[in-house]
Enzyme design. Sequence first.
Site, PDB file in Angstrom:
ATOM      1  N   ARG A 134       0.905  -1.207   0.150  1.00  0.00           N
ATOM      2  CA  ARG A 134      -0.045  -0.097  -0.562  1.00  0.00           C
ATOM      3  C   ARG A 134       1.075   1.179  -0.074  1.00  0.00           C
ATOM      4  NH1 ARG A 134      -5.503   1.935   3.239  1.00  0.00           N
ATOM      5  NH2 ARG A 134      -6.028   0.205   2.717  1.00  0.00           N
ATOM      6  N   HIS A 139      -7.668   1.498  -5.759  1.00  0.00           N
ATOM      7  CA  HIS A 139      -8.375   0.077  -5.153  1.00  0.00           C
ATOM      8  C   HIS A 139      -9.083  -0.997  -5.452  1.00  0.00           C
ATOM      9  CE1 HIS A 139      -7.745  -1.047  -0.723  1.00  0.00           C
ATOM     10  NE2 HIS A 139      -8.940   0.066  -0.746  1.00  0.00           N
ATOM     11  N   GLN A 177     -10.420  -3.774  -3.051  1.00  0.00           N
ATOM     12  CA  GLN A 177     -11.482  -2.826  -2.470  1.00  0.00           C
ATOM     13  C   GLN A 177     -12.900  -3.490  -3.431  1.00  0.00           C
ATOM     14  OE1 GLN A 177     -12.290  -1.177   0.760  1.00  0.00           O
ATOM     15  NE2 GLN A 177     -14.407  -2.152  -0.236  1.00  0.00           N
ATOM     16  N   ASP A 223     -16.988   7.336  -1.399  1.00  0.00           N
ATOM     17  CA  ASP A 223     -16.127   7.319  -0.210  1.00  0.00           C
ATOM     18  C   ASP A 223     -15.829   8.865  -0.185  1.00  0.00           C
ATOM     19  OD1 ASP A 223     -13.093   6.529  -0.040  1.00  0.00           O
ATOM     20  OD2 ASP A 223     -12.179   6.594  -1.373  1.00  0.00           O
ATOM     21  N   CYS A 232     -16.240   1.802   0.796  1.00  0.00           N
ATOM     22  CA  CYS A 232     -15.440   0.508   1.837  1.00  0.00           C
ATOM     23  C   CYS A 232     -14.686   1.501   2.654  1.00  0.00           C
ATOM     24  CB  CYS A 232     -14.170   1.290   0.246  1.00  0.00           C
ATOM     25  SG  CYS A 232     -13.534   3.479   0.675  1.00  0.00           S
ATOM     26  N   ARG A 286     -14.038  -8.372   2.430  1.00  0.00           N
ATOM     27  CA  ARG A 286     -12.373  -8.232   2.390  1.00  0.00           C
ATOM     28  C   ARG A 286     -11.481  -9.563   2.064  1.00  0.00           C
ATOM     29  NH1 ARG A 286      -9.694  -3.079   1.857  1.00  0.00           N
ATOM     30  NH2 ARG A 286      -8.922  -4.319   0.995  1.00  0.00           N
TER      31      ARG A 286
HETATM   32  N1  NVA Z   1     -10.342   6.880  -1.256  1.00  0.00           N
HETATM   33  C1  NVA Z   1      -9.379   6.433   0.126  1.00  0.00           C
HETATM   34  C2  NVA Z   1      -9.955   4.599  -0.105  1.00  0.00           C
HETATM   35  C3  NVA Z   1      -9.786   4.382   1.721  1.00  0.00           C
HETATM   36  C4  NVA Z   1      -9.725   2.404   1.749  1.00  0.00           C
HETATM   37  C5  NVA Z   1      -8.200   6.497   0.219  1.00  0.00           C
HETATM   38  O1  NVA Z   1      -7.514   5.965  -0.478  1.00  0.00           O
HETATM   39  O2  NVA Z   1      -7.856   7.063   1.502  1.00  0.00           O
HETATM   40  N1   CP Z   2     -11.227   0.190   2.138  1.00  0.00           N
HETATM   41  C1   CP Z   2     -10.115   0.066   3.129  1.00  0.00           C
HETATM   42  O1   CP Z   2      -9.113  -0.429   2.270  1.00  0.00           O
HETATM   43  O2   CP Z   2      -9.884   0.329   4.142  1.00  0.00           O
HETATM   44  P1   CP Z   2      -8.140   1.029   4.925  1.00  0.00           P
HETATM   45  O3   CP Z   2      -7.696   1.592   4.938  1.00  0.00           O
HETATM   46  O4   CP Z   2      -8.471   0.150   6.916  1.00  0.00           O
HETATM   47  O5   CP Z   2      -7.065  -0.766   4.718  1.00  0.00           O
END
Ligand code: NVA
Ligand code: CP
Length: 322
Positions: free
Chosen positions: A118, A145, A148, A236, A276, A304
């Site tokens: 990540r 992502h 997700q 989101d 998400c 997930r």
């Molecule tokens: N769009 C959000 C998703 C978090 C799971 C981010 O990138 O922070």
């Molecule tokens: N939805 C998601 O990816 O959550 P986290 O940021 O908690 O991993």
Amino acid sequence: MRSGPALAPASPASRPLPVGRDFLDLADHDAHRLRAFLTDAARLKSGELSGPLLAGRTLAMIFRKSSTRTRVSAEAGMTQLGGHAIMISEQDSQIGRGESVADTAKVLSRYVDAILVRTFAHEEVLEFAREASVPVVNGLTDLLHPCQVMADLLTAAEEFGPVLEGLRVAWIGDGNNVANSWLNAAARLGFSLRLACPEGYDPDPAILDRARRDAGAQLLRDPAEAVAGAHVVTTDVWASMGQEDEVAAREAAFAGYCVDDALMARADRSGIFLHCLPAHRGEEVAASVIDGPRSRVFEEAENRLHVIKAVLLGLIGPSSPS
Ligand code: NVA
Ligand code: CP
């Protein structure tokens, strides 16, 4: 851990990625493979597929951004399959002190069977995949992502059936990493996707173009138009990780993009709400929607786990029987 030549030559940065070895981008996989992951996820969830299928296998997980679901689902998933996961945070590894992606990927490939990453720049995940000799999973980048959206598709399939072609999905808000992965899913699986994003917050143009061409995806400005007749309404946060200094500007730009009861009333009567998580109640979604009867956000979060298990199983492959 994959065996290879004793003295592997350094690989050039331009080396093409092995097709299908990694899980970086839903667009890298055809509909058949995506459906196979979803089927396996459903079988893992029901218990039809179970046991120590990844016994003795190890997943390294590199997180340059915070996570609850991605980290815990992958770690718990490896445990449930008889394997093990190792969390590697930026600050307590040499990554935080500047060790290169290439060296990190090569070293980890000699210890583990897959690497989940990540990070911020999508290019970094691609570089991990180029340099690693084991499968790499995208656990979220600024661009995509994919894990997700696979969980979101599983949740939709549980509600509306496994044939997703007739599904109508509405995305409301930021054209962000999750939105881009929805577009990739639509391009591959052929369901209807309408996005309502304020001007200046559109999805990635190349990803949007492909989904327009392959699945007739539409980018609109009006949330009410996007939601009309939708089976799945999803959104989101307005400011993703790394955009903390844009919060005020984004709050202004996204006024009118809250998924509230009035918006949900325009969806199909059977329509569900997905997010998400983490969510900001009162911003992108009203508490009455996310905590209401049409919300499936906790089923989605649970999925997930089943999805990452299916993906890891598909990429690493089951352990040989002893
Ligand atoms: N769009 C959000 C998703 C978090 C799971 C981010 O990138 O922070
Ligand atoms: N939805 C998601 O990816 O959550 P986290 O940021 O908690 O991993």
